[in-house]
Design a protein around this motif. Structure first.
Motif, PDB file in Angstrom:
ATOM      1  N   PHE A   1      59.512 -16.986 -12.474  1.00  0.00           N
ATOM      2  CA  PHE A   1      58.742 -15.769 -12.184  1.00  0.00           C
ATOM      3  C   PHE A   1      57.254 -16.014 -12.425  1.00  0.00           C
ATOM      4  O   PHE A   1      56.885 -16.680 -13.396  1.00  0.00           O
ATOM      5  CB  PHE A   1      59.234 -14.601 -13.045  1.00  0.00           C
ATOM      6  CG  PHE A   1      60.661 -14.260 -12.781  1.00  0.00           C
ATOM      7  CD1 PHE A   1      61.008 -13.523 -11.658  1.00  0.00           C
ATOM      8  CD2 PHE A   1      61.669 -14.715 -13.613  1.00  0.00           C
ATOM      9  CE1 PHE A   1      62.334 -13.246 -11.370  1.00  0.00           C
ATOM     10  CE2 PHE A   1      62.998 -14.440 -13.340  1.00  0.00           C
ATOM     11  CZ  PHE A   1      63.328 -13.702 -12.221  1.00  0.00           C
ATOM     12  N   PRO A   2      56.396 -15.458 -11.555  1.00  0.00           N
ATOM     13  CA  PRO A   2      54.965 -15.711 -11.683  1.00  0.00           C
ATOM     14  C   PRO A   2      54.354 -14.824 -12.759  1.00  0.00           C
ATOM     15  O   PRO A   2      53.553 -13.936 -12.463  1.00  0.00           O
ATOM     16  CB  PRO A   2      54.430 -15.343 -10.295  1.00  0.00           C
ATOM     17  CG  PRO A   2      55.378 -14.309  -9.787  1.00  0.00           C
ATOM     18  CD  PRO A   2      56.713 -14.588 -10.411  1.00  0.00           C
TER      19      PRO A   2
ATOM     20  N   ARG B   1      61.271  -1.381 -14.189  1.00  0.00           N
ATOM     21  CA  ARG B   1      61.002  -2.732 -13.689  1.00  0.00           C
ATOM     22  C   ARG B   1      59.745  -3.297 -14.321  1.00  0.00           C
ATOM     23  O   ARG B   1      58.811  -2.566 -14.647  1.00  0.00           O
ATOM     24  CB  ARG B   1      60.861  -2.717 -12.169  1.00  0.00           C
ATOM     25  CG  ARG B   1      62.206  -2.500 -11.473  1.00  0.00           C
ATOM     26  CD  ARG B   1      62.058  -2.604  -9.985  1.00  0.00           C
ATOM     27  NE  ARG B   1      61.413  -3.862  -9.590  1.00  0.00           N
ATOM     28  CZ  ARG B   1      62.015  -5.032  -9.528  1.00  0.00           C
ATOM     29  NH1 ARG B   1      63.295  -5.127  -9.857  1.00  0.00           N
ATOM     30  NH2 ARG B   1      61.364  -6.116  -9.156  1.00  0.00           N
ATOM     31  N   PHE B   2      59.733  -4.608 -14.469  1.00  0.00           N
ATOM     32  CA  PHE B   2      58.558  -5.281 -15.002  1.00  0.00           C
ATOM     33  C   PHE B   2      57.642  -5.615 -13.825  1.00  0.00           C
ATOM     34  O   PHE B   2      58.002  -6.432 -12.972  1.00  0.00           O
ATOM     35  CB  PHE B   2      58.975  -6.553 -15.740  1.00  0.00           C
ATOM     36  CG  PHE B   2      57.804  -7.319 -16.291  1.00  0.00           C
ATOM     37  CD1 PHE B   2      57.233  -6.951 -17.499  1.00  0.00           C
ATOM     38  CD2 PHE B   2      57.252  -8.379 -15.576  1.00  0.00           C
ATOM     39  CE1 PHE B   2      56.134  -7.637 -18.007  1.00  0.00           C
ATOM     40  CE2 PHE B   2      56.160  -9.076 -16.080  1.00  0.00           C
ATOM     41  CZ  PHE B   2      55.596  -8.698 -17.291  1.00  0.00           C
ATOM     42  N   GLU B   3      56.465  -4.970 -13.752  1.00  0.00           N
ATOM     43  CA  GLU B   3      55.566  -5.166 -12.601  1.00  0.00           C
ATOM     44  C   GLU B   3      54.265  -5.855 -12.997  1.00  0.00           C
ATOM     45  O   GLU B   3      53.424  -6.120 -12.144  1.00  0.00           O
ATOM     46  CB  GLU B   3      55.199  -3.795 -11.967  1.00  0.00           C
ATOM     47  CG  GLU B   3      56.370  -2.887 -11.656  1.00  0.00           C
ATOM     48  CD  GLU B   3      57.046  -3.226 -10.327  1.00  0.00           C
ATOM     49  OE1 GLU B   3      56.685  -4.262  -9.734  1.00  0.00           O
ATOM     50  OE2 GLU B   3      57.942  -2.470  -9.909  1.00  0.00           O
ATOM     51  N   GLU B   4      54.066  -6.091 -14.294  1.00  0.00           N
ATOM     52  CA  GLU B   4      52.789  -6.628 -14.769  1.00  0.00           C
ATOM     53  C   GLU B   4      52.728  -8.146 -14.540  1.00  0.00           C
ATOM     54  O   GLU B   4      53.711  -8.762 -14.160  1.00  0.00           O
ATOM     55  CB  GLU B   4      52.619  -6.322 -16.267  1.00  0.00           C
ATOM     56  CG  GLU B   4      52.466  -4.840 -16.584  1.00  0.00           C
ATOM     57  CD  GLU B   4      53.777  -4.051 -16.572  1.00  0.00           C
ATOM     58  OE1 GLU B   4      54.840  -4.635 -16.238  1.00  0.00           O
ATOM     59  OE2 GLU B   4      53.752  -2.864 -16.903  1.00  0.00           O
ATOM     60  N   ASP B   5      51.552  -8.739 -14.796  1.00  0.00           N
ATOM     61  CA  ASP B   5      51.483 -10.191 -14.602  1.00  0.00           C
ATOM     62  C   ASP B   5      51.333 -10.950 -15.915  1.00  0.00           C
ATOM     63  O   ASP B   5      51.226 -12.168 -15.929  1.00  0.00           O
ATOM     64  CB  ASP B   5      50.371 -10.577 -13.605  1.00  0.00           C
ATOM     65  CG  ASP B   5      49.066  -9.916 -13.943  1.00  0.00           C
ATOM     66  OD1 ASP B   5      48.917  -9.496 -15.110  1.00  0.00           O
ATOM     67  OD2 ASP B   5      48.197  -9.812 -13.051  1.00  0.00           O
ATOM     68  N   LYS B   6      51.324 -10.216 -17.043  1.00  0.00           N
ATOM     69  CA  LYS B   6      51.216 -10.900 -18.336  1.00  0.00           C
ATOM     70  C   LYS B   6      52.247 -10.331 -19.314  1.00  0.00           C
ATOM     71  O   LYS B   6      52.472  -9.110 -19.318  1.00  0.00           O
ATOM     72  CB  LYS B   6      49.800 -10.691 -18.886  1.00  0.00           C
ATOM     73  CG  LYS B   6      49.448 -11.643 -19.986  1.00  0.00           C
ATOM     74  CD  LYS B   6      47.945 -11.732 -20.210  1.00  0.00           C
ATOM     75  CE  LYS B   6      47.664 -12.737 -21.304  1.00  0.00           C
ATOM     76  NZ  LYS B   6      46.280 -12.892 -21.614  1.00  0.00           N
TER      77      LYS B   6
ATOM     78  N   ASP C   1      68.248  -9.365 -13.833  1.00  0.00           N
ATOM     79  CA  ASP C   1      68.855  -8.513 -12.806  1.00  0.00           C
ATOM     80  C   ASP C   1      68.286  -7.100 -12.867  1.00  0.00           C
ATOM     81  O   ASP C   1      68.032  -6.472 -11.848  1.00  0.00           O
ATOM     82  CB  ASP C   1      70.379  -8.443 -12.984  1.00  0.00           C
ATOM     83  CG  ASP C   1      71.042  -9.758 -12.602  1.00  0.00           C
ATOM     84  OD1 ASP C   1      70.355 -10.619 -12.011  1.00  0.00           O
ATOM     85  OD2 ASP C   1      72.246  -9.931 -12.923  1.00  0.00           O
ATOM     86  N   ALA C   2      68.062  -6.589 -14.082  1.00  0.00           N
ATOM     87  CA  ALA C   2      67.644  -5.186 -14.225  1.00  0.00           C
ATOM     88  C   ALA C   2      66.141  -4.997 -14.019  1.00  0.00           C
ATOM     89  O   ALA C   2      65.721  -4.004 -13.421  1.00  0.00           O
ATOM     90  CB  ALA C   2      68.029  -4.676 -15.622  1.00  0.00           C
ATOM     91  N   CYS C   3      65.329  -5.919 -14.512  1.00  0.00           N
ATOM     92  CA  CYS C   3      63.881  -5.657 -14.572  1.00  0.00           C
ATOM     93  C   CYS C   3      63.021  -6.572 -13.720  1.00  0.00           C
ATOM     94  O   CYS C   3      61.863  -6.252 -13.464  1.00  0.00           O
ATOM     95  CB  CYS C   3      63.387  -5.761 -16.015  1.00  0.00           C
ATOM     96  SG  CYS C   3      64.239  -4.645 -17.141  1.00  0.00           S
ATOM     97  N   PHE C   4      63.532  -7.721 -13.294  1.00  0.00           N
ATOM     98  CA  PHE C   4      62.677  -8.679 -12.575  1.00  0.00           C
ATOM     99  C   PHE C   4      63.077  -8.876 -11.121  1.00  0.00           C
ATOM    100  O   PHE C   4      62.226  -9.005 -10.264  1.00  0.00           O
ATOM    101  CB  PHE C   4      62.699 -10.043 -13.276  1.00  0.00           C
ATOM    102  CG  PHE C   4      61.845 -10.089 -14.524  1.00  0.00           C
ATOM    103  CD1 PHE C   4      60.610 -10.690 -14.498  1.00  0.00           C
ATOM    104  CD2 PHE C   4      62.301  -9.516 -15.709  1.00  0.00           C
ATOM    105  CE1 PHE C   4      59.810 -10.734 -15.636  1.00  0.00           C
ATOM    106  CE2 PHE C   4      61.512  -9.556 -16.852  1.00  0.00           C
ATOM    107  CZ  PHE C   4      60.265 -10.157 -16.817  1.00  0.00           C
ATOM    108  N   ASP C   5      64.398  -8.974 -10.848  1.00  0.00           N
ATOM    109  CA  ASP C   5      64.839  -9.304  -9.494  1.00  0.00           C
ATOM    110  C   ASP C   5      65.027  -8.050  -8.657  1.00  0.00           C
ATOM    111  O   ASP C   5      65.046  -6.945  -9.167  1.00  0.00           O
ATOM    112  CB  ASP C   5      66.187 -10.037  -9.561  1.00  0.00           C
ATOM    113  CG  ASP C   5      66.002 -11.545  -9.575  1.00  0.00           C
ATOM    114  OD1 ASP C   5      64.907 -11.997  -9.204  1.00  0.00           O
ATOM    115  OD2 ASP C   5      66.957 -12.248  -9.957  1.00  0.00           O
ATOM    116  N   GLY C   6      65.249  -8.286  -7.369  1.00  0.00           N
ATOM    117  CA  GLY C   6      65.686  -7.192  -6.494  1.00  0.00           C
ATOM    118  C   GLY C   6      64.552  -6.367  -5.907  1.00  0.00           C
ATOM    119  O   GLY C   6      63.405  -6.592  -6.162  1.00  0.00           O
TER     120      GLY C   6
END
Ligand code: IMP
Length: 211
Positions: free
Chosen positions: A30-31, A4-9, A206-211
């Motif tokens: 997405f922020p 998952r993508f958890e970073e902010d940049k 769907d795979a890395c940002f949501d959920g």
């Protein structure tokens, strides 16, 4: 499980303004702070791969390594059946160093004429995209998308970029060059995406940002 993508940049590993704009639109809900490889003055790696996925990975890994940030790349192209899939991974190259897409589109048409491909069923074409999301530790996830239709002539519309004015997707009357950005993405509330890029993005989100 995809990471998952958890970073902010996030670095958008591209120097192509049309692509950077579309990627920013597709990630706008997405922020996440986006910065492009062009803004960071990152060198453009040589695209030595033979597939869209290989080239997307080359670009995303290079940008992640050079910036120390996660990086998202898109490798894409226009594939014409009667031309054995060309320009394909060479789509940017066909426009030459001046990025002259009027010339690249003319080149497609001249080759179609030479092949005698005048009827719609001989003019099947599609856009293909591979996205790669890479992290500085070397991990990467990839996603692909495709849209099919026909190559039209003459070019129609001045929206979008690249080969958009000569591509008419199946079940639509207008070319990508005649569509608004939202229409080309096709990601309204219930949409699965229309463009190759939007379809690949839906899988990425769907795979890395949501959920
Ligand atoms: P890349 O930067 O090597 O992936 O080059 C992709 C090239 O394919 C772009 O420069 C465009 O010419 C073409 N291309 C990719 N996606 C699109 C699109 O959505 N519309 C029009 N042309 C595209």
């Amino acid at each position: 499980m995809p990471r998952r993508f958890e970073e902010d940049k996030l670095v958008v590993a591209s120097h192509n303004p049309g692509k950077i704009r579309e990627i920013a639109e597709l990630l706008s809900r997405f922020p996440v702070d986006l910065v492009s490889a062009a803004e960071l003055n990152l060198p453009e790696p040589e695209e030595t791969g033979t597939t869209f996925e290989d080239n997307a990975l080359i670009k995303a890994h290079a940008a992640a390594k050079a910036s120390g940030l996660p990086a998202l790349s898109d490798d894409s192209g226009f594939c014409v059946e009667a031309l054995n899939g060309e320009p394909g991974v060479h789509s940017a190259r066909w426009a030459g160093p001046d990025k002259d897409f009027a010339r690249a589109m003319r080149n497609v048409e001249e080759r179609l004429q030479m092949a005698g491909a005048l009827e719609e069923d001989r003019r099947r074409a599609g856009f293909v995209a591979a996205l790669a999301l890479a992290w500085p530790d070397g991990h990467a996830e990839t996603f692909d998308g495709r849209v099919d239709g026909i190559a039209v002539w003459p070019p129609r519309g001045d929206q979008g970029f690249g080969y958009d004015p000569i591509f008419k997707p199946d079940d639509h009357e207008r070319t990508f060059g005649e569509m608004s950005a939202d229409e080309k993405h096709g990601l309204d509330e219930y949409g699965d995406g229309l463009s190759h890029r939007a379809r690949a993005f839906k899988k990425l989100v769907d795979a890395c940002f949501d959920g």
